[in-house]
Write a protein that holds these residues in place. Sequence first.
Motif, short mmCIF file in Angstrom:
data_model
loop_
_atom_site.label_atom_id
_atom_site.label_comp_id
_atom_site.label_asym_id
_atom_site.label_seq_id
_atom_site.Cartn_x
_atom_site.Cartn_y
_atom_site.Cartn_z
N SER A 293 41.17 68.42 40.25
CA SER A 293 40.69 69.60 40.95
C SER A 293 39.30 69.99 40.45
O SER A 293 38.40 70.32 41.24
N ALA A 294 39.11 69.95 39.13
CA ALA A 294 37.80 70.28 38.56
C ALA A 294 36.74 69.28 39.00
O ALA A 294 35.59 69.65 39.28
N GLN A 295 37.12 68.02 39.10
CA GLN A 295 36.19 66.99 39.55
C GLN A 295 35.77 67.22 40.99
O GLN A 295 34.60 67.05 41.34
N ARG A 296 36.74 67.62 41.83
CA ARG A 296 36.41 67.90 43.24
C ARG A 296 35.46 69.08 43.35
O ARG A 296 34.51 69.06 44.13
N ARG A 297 35.70 70.12 42.55
CA ARG A 297 34.81 71.30 42.58
C ARG A 297 33.41 70.94 42.14
O ARG A 297 32.41 71.39 42.69
N ALA A 298 33.33 70.11 41.11
CA ALA A 298 32.02 69.72 40.59
C ALA A 298 31.22 68.90 41.60
O ALA A 298 29.98 68.96 41.63
N SER A 299 31.93 68.12 42.43
CA SER A 299 31.25 67.28 43.41
C SER A 299 31.04 67.99 44.74
O SER A 299 30.52 67.40 45.70
N GLY A 300 31.50 69.27 44.83
CA GLY A 300 31.33 70.05 46.04
C GLY A 300 32.38 69.79 47.08
O GLY A 300 32.25 70.21 48.24
N GLY A 301 33.48 69.10 46.67
CA GLY A 301 34.54 68.79 47.61
C GLY A 301 35.55 69.88 47.75
O GLY A 301 35.49 70.90 47.08
#
Length: 321
Positions: free
Chosen positions: A313-321
């Motif tokens: 989830s944190a990775q998706r937020r960081a990538s703007g997803g």
Amino acid sequence: MSTDPAARPGRLGVGVVGAGRVGAVLGSALRAAGHTVVGASGVSEESRERIATMLPGVPVLEVPQVVERAELVLLAVPDDALAPLVAGLGDTGAWQTGQLVVHTSGAAGAAVLEPARLAGAIPLAIHPAMTFTGTSLDLARLTGCTFAVTGPAAVQPIGQALVVEIGGEPVVVPEEARGLYHAALAHGANHLVVLVAQAAQALREAGIATPGRVLAPLLGAALESSTRAADVVGDGPGAITALTGPVSRGDVGTVERHLGVLADLAARTGATDVPAAYTALASGATRRALASHRIGDDAASALLDVLERARASAQRRASGG
């Protein structure tokens, strides 16, 4: 200089190349042990001030002059500067037969001193497992401090004797293990500093005005317990008898709530490293708790699932997803 294993270093003229936090302190400690510091080099104003404070009366010289005067050359320079410095001094013929050449880098062994060895010098790597302030406060810390000694077998006793003279405890680290040794120290000490800073930030956001006061007794007890256990329970992921907290209890709900509030902290403050570090370390703690039979397979699986979802989830937020 004798390389007889029974030989002691005797009283030496010491030259300090690099009067940073480590070099100035070790030079002062060797001086207190009866050696004579014949010169020190320092490029920055801070280094020159350390020479004046920690090594009063010692002349500030250029590096070749320090090497020329010294029976023991103490190289306390940044890791990346060490090999070029040793090679450059070799190219100019600065190294002398029988001269002790000691560097203090944790990451490198004695092989980096090969140009000096080829010139007849005696190579040793001696690294203190300690952080330094560059002040007289560090001198007391040397008592009982472990120093990693690496060098040819015939001259290791010389390095060990030097360490004992300044109050340290020598341990021989093989050349091929030097990188792993240093990675372990950096992982433990440097990342502990980051961990404390992250915990303190979270406490301040929780309204605690003095987070250091809250953390000191807790972290001190945890550090004491875990380092004591490290010497008696052996190696491997099962050696984590000092672990406490929600992971060690398999408390998935608490870990999930932690992840939620830390994600909120990151959103408010931009401190995305805090939940990322919590997730990574909690995953490691889960695997070690499982290996040590603190928790069972089901609890470990549930914890790892929660942590992986948070990471994704944190990775998706960081990538703007």
